[in-house]
Motif scaffolding. Structure first.
Motif, PDB file in Angstrom:
ATOM      1  N   ASN A  63      16.850  15.031   5.469  1.00  0.00           N
ATOM      2  CA  ASN A  63      17.476  16.010   4.572  1.00  0.00           C
ATOM      3  C   ASN A  63      16.716  17.330   4.568  1.00  0.00           C
ATOM      4  O   ASN A  63      17.322  18.407   4.498  1.00  0.00           O
ATOM      5  N   LEU A  64      15.382  17.277   4.666  1.00  0.00           N
ATOM      6  CA  LEU A  64      14.596  18.507   4.739  1.00  0.00           C
ATOM      7  C   LEU A  64      14.905  19.274   6.017  1.00  0.00           C
ATOM      8  O   LEU A  64      15.089  20.500   5.999  1.00  0.00           O
ATOM      9  N   LEU A  65      14.988  18.567   7.139  1.00  0.00           N
ATOM     10  CA  LEU A  65      15.304  19.217   8.408  1.00  0.00           C
ATOM     11  C   LEU A  65      16.693  19.837   8.387  1.00  0.00           C
ATOM     12  O   LEU A  65      16.913  20.919   8.951  1.00  0.00           O
ATOM     13  N   VAL A  66      17.649  19.170   7.752  1.00  0.00           N
ATOM     14  CA  VAL A  66      19.002  19.720   7.645  1.00  0.00           C
ATOM     15  C   VAL A  66      18.981  21.045   6.884  1.00  0.00           C
ATOM     16  O   VAL A  66      19.610  22.026   7.295  1.00  0.00           O
TER      17      VAL A  66
ATOM     18  N   VAL B 260      26.344  19.709  10.494  1.00  0.00           N
ATOM     19  CA  VAL B 260      24.906  19.427  10.486  1.00  0.00           C
ATOM     20  C   VAL B 260      24.540  18.553   9.292  1.00  0.00           C
ATOM     21  O   VAL B 260      23.690  17.666   9.386  1.00  0.00           O
ATOM     22  N   THR B 261      25.184  18.779   8.159  1.00  0.00           N
ATOM     23  CA  THR B 261      24.919  17.958   6.974  1.00  0.00           C
ATOM     24  C   THR B 261      25.220  16.495   7.248  1.00  0.00           C
ATOM     25  O   THR B 261      24.414  15.599   6.959  1.00  0.00           O
ATOM     26  N   ILE B 262      26.383  16.241   7.801  1.00  0.00           N
ATOM     27  CA  ILE B 262      26.776  14.854   8.106  1.00  0.00           C
ATOM     28  C   ILE B 262      25.859  14.265   9.162  1.00  0.00           C
ATOM     29  O   ILE B 262      25.445  13.100   9.072  1.00  0.00           O
ATOM     30  N   PHE B 263      25.526  15.063  10.164  1.00  0.00           N
ATOM     31  CA  PHE B 263      24.691  14.560  11.247  1.00  0.00           C
ATOM     32  C   PHE B 263      23.309  14.163  10.741  1.00  0.00           C
ATOM     33  O   PHE B 263      22.761  13.135  11.150  1.00  0.00           O
ATOM     34  N   GLY B 264      22.735  14.972   9.842  1.00  0.00           N
ATOM     35  CA  GLY B 264      21.418  14.643   9.315  1.00  0.00           C
ATOM     36  C   GLY B 264      21.420  13.331   8.552  1.00  0.00           C
ATOM     37  O   GLY B 264      20.516  12.498   8.717  1.00  0.00           O
ATOM     38  N   ILE B 265      22.453  13.113   7.742  1.00  0.00           N
ATOM     39  CA  ILE B 265      22.549  11.866   6.991  1.00  0.00           C
ATOM     40  C   ILE B 265      22.785  10.689   7.932  1.00  0.00           C
ATOM     41  O   ILE B 265      22.168   9.617   7.796  1.00  0.00           O
TER      42      ILE B 265
ATOM     43  N   VAL C 194       7.065  23.342   1.182  1.00  0.00           N
ATOM     44  CA  VAL C 194       6.044  22.668   0.359  1.00  0.00           C
ATOM     45  C   VAL C 194       6.683  22.052  -0.878  1.00  0.00           C
ATOM     46  O   VAL C 194       6.381  20.909  -1.256  1.00  0.00           O
ATOM     47  N   LYS C 195       7.609  22.796  -1.506  1.00  0.00           N
ATOM     48  CA  LYS C 195       8.274  22.280  -2.702  1.00  0.00           C
ATOM     49  C   LYS C 195       9.096  21.031  -2.379  1.00  0.00           C
ATOM     50  O   LYS C 195       9.070  20.057  -3.137  1.00  0.00           O
ATOM     51  N   ARG C 196       9.792  21.047  -1.257  1.00  0.00           N
ATOM     52  CA  ARG C 196      10.590  19.883  -0.877  1.00  0.00           C
ATOM     53  C   ARG C 196       9.715  18.698  -0.508  1.00  0.00           C
ATOM     54  O   ARG C 196      10.049  17.548  -0.801  1.00  0.00           O
TER      55      ARG C 196
END
Length: 335
Positions: free
Chosen positions: A318-321, A261-266, A6-8
């Motif tokens: 970014n939220l999903l990551v 995963v960070t790179i993949f999400g972006i 919710v915060k994000r």
């Protein structure tokens, strides 16, 4: 977890608002009058300064910017009527206006082009991981060997080539020089219309994105796996006599996947916003090519819509990551 999401989402909502305000102000106070694309004094003999003023007045550019911005945002939620030079058109929600080039609702055109962009993005992103991560793991397990050095050197050279040049050369050789059957006819055909032609038309764009994009995933996967395999818990697992495959893939890979995963999400978010070079070279009518042409045509409603769409996509990715983080690595806690 729920409170974090919710915060994000609230933070993402305010980011979208700030982006929309910036885009709206940029066009409002830009170097060119916003109504000029519909009535260009230099290129149209029918356009006069008086006619341009009529367009400017009817489109609301003589009104305060805050009132017009509120109308724009209200149109996205509830729709609105748009009047240009005495002609009123109903624009249902979500209303981003009408394209100057086609006189069609921008949201309708975006929905028409979205499947092509999604098809290209998910196919290319899947090949990023399918090609890059296993090769990176193989290089990490053979660290310092001739195989490791050959893989790293090959992908380093490949990644130094600009993507547009790589994609263009791939298209020229495959479709014109070699004329490879099944790959020469590129383009987008709806999946519901013909699944075989859908896959055949996108296979070469997928390969272009996948091969080129997998180079960075190979490097990151190799570095992450080398770091993970040197951890104490990996040595403990080996000391217990666990099979090498279990140690590498169940324990090492899980920890190594967090930066990947960070790179993949972006990257996935960037692809969903639009693959401009891919769509241009392989003749795919997606969002990226549409936005590029809109910038050249000064089609402001289209540029606004694609920019807002890009902001929303990047926020969601970014939220999903962040949510996947906690599933991959128990040490990561969302707060």
């Amino acid at each position: 977890m729920f409170a974090y999401v919710v915060k994000r989402l609230i933070a993402g909502f305010f980011v979208v608002i700030l982006v929309s305000m910036s885009i709206f102000a940029l066009f409002w106070y830009g170097p060119q009058e916003p109504a000029r694309p519909l009535c260009n004094l230099e290129t149209s003999q029918r356009c006069t300064p008086e006619r341009l003023e009529v367009y400017t007045e009817s489109m609301g550019y003589n009104n305060p910017i805050h009132s017009e911005y509120l109308k724009f945002m209200k149109g996205i939620v509830a729709g609105r009527d748009i009047t240009i030079a005495g002609r009123t058109q109903e624009c249902p929600a979500p209303c981003f206006g009408f394209s100057y080039a086609t006189d069609r609702p921008v949201w309708g055109e975006l929905k028409d082009r979205l499947p092509a962009t999604i098809s290209v993005a998910f196919g290319g992103a899947a090949l990023y991981v399918i090609l890059g991560v296993p090769i990176g793991i193989a290089a990490a397990r053979r660290r310092g060997t001739l195989t490791d050095k050959a893989l790293v050197s090959t992908f380093l050279v490949l990644s130094s080539v600009p993507y547009y040049l790589f994609a263009l050369m791939l298209w020229l050789y495959v479709t014109i020089v070699w004329q490879v059957p099944g790959l020469s006819d590129t383009g987008y055909v709806p999946l519901s219309e013909n699944p075989a032609k859908w896959a055949a038309g996108l296979l070469l764009p997928w390969l272009a994105l996948g091969i080129f994009g997998s180079t960075q995933y190979t490097r990151f996967a190799r570095g992450s796996m080398i770091e993970a395999l040197s951890e104490d818990y990996i040595r403990t697992a080996r000391a217990k006599g666990l099979p090498t495959r279990t140690v590498v893939y169940r324990h090492g890979l899980r920890a190594a996947m967090v930066p990947i995963v960070t790179i993949f999400g972006i990257d996935l978010g960037t692809l969903l916003v639009g693959t401009i070079f891919t769509e241009r070279i392989f003749d795919i009518q997606g969002i990226g090519l549409w936005a590029l042409l809109a910038v050249g045509d000064k089609d402001l409603p289209v540029v606004q819509a694609t920019a807002l769409f890009g902001a929303v996509v990047m926020i969601v990715c970014n939220l999903l990551v962040d949510l996947v983080y906690s599933a991959l690595d128990p040490r990561v806690r969302l707060s």
